[in-house]
Design an enzyme around this catalytic site. Structure first.
Site, short mmCIF file in Angstrom:
data_model
loop_
_atom_site.label_atom_id
_atom_site.label_comp_id
_atom_site.label_asym_id
_atom_site.label_seq_id
_atom_site.Cartn_x
_atom_site.Cartn_y
_atom_site.Cartn_z
N ASP A 333 0.84 -1.21 0.00
CA ASP A 333 0.00 0.00 0.00
C ASP A 333 0.87 1.26 0.00
OD1 ASP A 333 -2.19 1.67 -0.01
OD2 ASP A 333 -2.72 1.34 2.09
N TYR A 334 1.94 1.22 -0.78
CA TYR A 334 2.83 2.37 -0.88
C TYR A 334 2.41 3.26 -2.07
CZ TYR A 334 6.30 0.69 2.57
OH TYR A 334 6.96 0.31 3.72
#
Length: 651
Positions: A333-334
């Site tokens: 989830d970057y």
């Protein structure tokens, strides 16, 4: 009044505005703030100097405005968050609320001038229930004073875009249907639910084109709503172009970086943050997010180019100019959550137009905005392999040569700085996790992810001081634990619950994968299992490539730990020509002012923590600093107030 120290900042901003005028961009008056980032460049630099280091301690509340959406008894979903950054043009402030209201205020007094209500269902369960700002456009063909000669474009969280008359707040009926566009229409992957697809950031305006992204709910299904970025005619609302971050044509140079029968049906990879623009070059810069789903990519093998990237498009046509990927095959989830900042650098005696992006992975990338070429070296380094069924993590990841914004790993020795019994609890928890350093993939065992999915750098973004060529960025220094739960074990795992010892816990379905997701912050006893400060304001010199300073931002007061200096923060900074950095961001409910050496000079109390970026302007002979103190209903508290600070009248 303090002496003026801003020639570089002011001249660069003024020059940029002047050369963009031919493409329809408005030249900001010194006392105005006409875009989310003040200019299309997203620089957040104000040339104002009335408030400076010598008198900032005298700031006091000048006026307050309440939207009414957090009144006691209001049936508003707990996720609704007032986190808008107002714009100011012609003495008027304009801003949106989570429930689809758009408001105009007198900038000098805070008096309401008009209010438009788009009518968002207050109990709707949007994942990111907010609206961060609006955009202003002056129609060059329209005669001054005629209806909709000046327009406010407001993105509503339920994916409607309105064009409103800036003078009255009435919809511009020649735009779309009755003044609005339904952005859910025409997507490659249609939303499965009313809350899967949102609009949370204002459009970029370049000439007569509006460029919009979207927000897509995370971790619901592999074929989530698609994340097309689209260009619309500012006058009529007609669709001019559409660009899909998941390549659909085999001729696309990035098509082969999406492998597998379902890869090109992936959703998301959307642009939910604020888009920066270089109107002089007819360019927009998209900070793209992770493809669906965030934590398992077996259905989308390969690097997934264009996702997790900075992408430059022609604003007028949507044609791809270049892209630079900050994370390959994202499993953490970057997203690129921070708005890009368009800056100028002096390299070898030449002025280079550049772009700076602070990432959730704790890195700072600085690129030539004409080509996407890194201006500071970026190297590919080996990273851990995945042990999850069907997954193949990227073998390498890009690492910037600039100093990390926050620690990229956590070792048992790092826990020595924690007090007992927190230290012992954290050591025991860490021992049971997979922890192989930066970019450790998610696992059934449970993997430590450092930084967590809220950064490192986060959606608050950064500011840049051109005079000293310094980047200032708020960062977080906490970890999360990501566990992949085999489908057969999902209900038993959920029944065990959070145990009351964690900062936050989330489950997600991840339909289309062999797993569900369990994600939580890595903590015990109500505090993170990472050495404090848990959040800070960080400065890096682009002249030397070194960290200049790092100071704690906020305290742990909301969790009953006021002694903890530096806490989780979400919100961005601005910079004035007098050398003041203003930022809220921390949950302990203050707006703070720092100087360019990192010294805190002032703090003003707020009714709740401010997850918004402030802004500043001049009206009625006074300089105001304004911030939305909306909180989040949880850690940051809850409020619906816009608070304006100024020096006492007459000073």
């Amino acid at each position: 009044m303090p002496s003026i120290r801003y020639p570089a900042a002011f001249i660069l901003a003024a020059a940029a505005a002047t050369v963009t005028a031919g493409l329809g961009a408005q030249v900001p008056a010194p006392g105005e703030w006409p875009s989310y980032g003040r200019t299309a460049l997203g620089d957040r630099l104000s040339p104002l100097t009335r408030i400076g280091p010598a008198n900032v301690a005298q700031l006091q509340v000048a006026w307050r405005y309440r939207t009414g959406e957090a009144e006691p008894g209001a049936a508003v979903h707990s996720r609704a968050r007032f986190s808008a950054t107002p714009i100011m043009v012609g003495g008027r402030l304009y801003f949106p609320t989570p429930l689809g209201k758009v408001v105009a205020l007198d900038g000098a007094t805070g008096r309401e001038l008009w209010r438009f209500d788009a009518g968002v269902a207050p109990a709707a369960g949007f994942g990111d229930f907010t609206s961060r700002g609006v955009s202003y456009w002056r129609d060059p063909r329209a005669r001054a004073g005629t209806p909709c000669a000046a327009r406010i474009f407001a993105g509503i969280v339920d994916a409607r875009l309105y064009a409103l008359d800036a003078a009255t707040g009435r919809p511009c009926t020649g735009f779309g249907r009755g003044g609005a566009i339904d952005l859910r229409r025409g997507l490659r992957n249609a939303p499965a639910t009313a809350t899967e697809y949102e609009l949370t950031s204002p459009p970029a305006v370049v000439g007569e084109t509006l460029v919009l992204g979207s927000a897509v709910a995370d971790n619901q299904r592999t074929d989530a709503a698609s994340g097309e970025v689209r260009g619309f005619d500012a006058r009529t609302g007609r669709l001019k172009w559409s660009w899909d971050p998941v390549p659909q044509r085999p001729s696309d140079p990035s098509y082969a970086s999406w492998r597998g029968a379902a890869a090109h049906r992936s959703g998301a990879a959307n642009t939910w943050s604020v888009i920066a623009a270089d109107p002089a070059r007819d360019l927009v810069f998209l900070p793209t997010s992770s493809p669906s789903v965030d934590y398992w990519g077996g259905s989308r093998l390969g690097d997934n180019r264009y996702a997790n990237s900075i992408v430059a498009l022609r604003a007028s046509t949507g044609a791809l100019v270049w892209s630079f990927q900050t994370v390959h095959h994202d499993l953490w989830d970057y997203d690129n959550a921070a708005p890009p900042a368009l800056i100028e650098l002096d390299i070898g005696g030449r002025r280079i137009p550049a772009l700076a992006e602070a990432t959730k992975s704790g890195q700072l990338f600085v690129l030539d905005r004409r080509t996407g070429r890194p201006l500071f070296p970026v190297t590919e380094r080996p990273v851990p392999a995945s042990d999850a069924a069907g997954e193949r993590a990227a073998p390498t990841q890009p690492f910037s040569s600039l100093p990390p914004l926050s620690p990229l790993s956590l070792s048992p020795a790092d826990l020595d700085a924690l007090p007992e019994p927190l230290r012992d609890a954290c050591r025991a928890a860490l021992a049971g996790l997979r922890n192989d350093g930066p970019f450790t993939p998610p696992s059934v065992r449970g993997s430590l992810v450092m930084p967590a999915n809220i950064g490192g750098g986060h959606w608050g973004g950064l500011v840049y001081d051109p005079a000293s060529e310094t980047i200032i960025v708020p960062v977080n220094r906490i970890a999360s634990v990501v566990r992949l739960i085999p489908r057969a074990e999902v209900e038993a795992e959920r029944a065990r619950g959070p145990g009351g010892e964690r900062l936050g816990l989330e489950y997600a379905r991840m339909a289309g994968t062999p797993y569900a997701l369990r994600r939580e912050f890595f903590g015990a006893g109500g505090l993170p299992c990472t050495p404090p400060p848990y959040g800070s304001l960080h400065a890096i010199s682009l002249r030397t490539g070194r960290t200049l300073w790092d100071v704690p931002l906020g305290t742990g007061a909301p969790l009953g730990h006021p002694e903890v200096r530096g806490f989780v923060n979400l919100g961005g900074p601005i910079l004035t020509a007098s050398g003041l950095i203003f930022i809220g961001a921390a949950p302990d409910a203050f707006l703070r002012a720092f100087d360019l050496s990192g010294h805190e000079l002032w703090r003003g109390a707020l009714p709740a923590g401010a997850r918004a970026t402030p802004m500043t302007y001049e009206a009625g002979g006074r300089q105001f600093v304004v911030i939305a103190a909306g909180g989040d209903g949880e850690l940051f508290g809850r409020s619906d107030e816009l608070v304006a600070f100024a020096l006492p009248a007459g000073r």
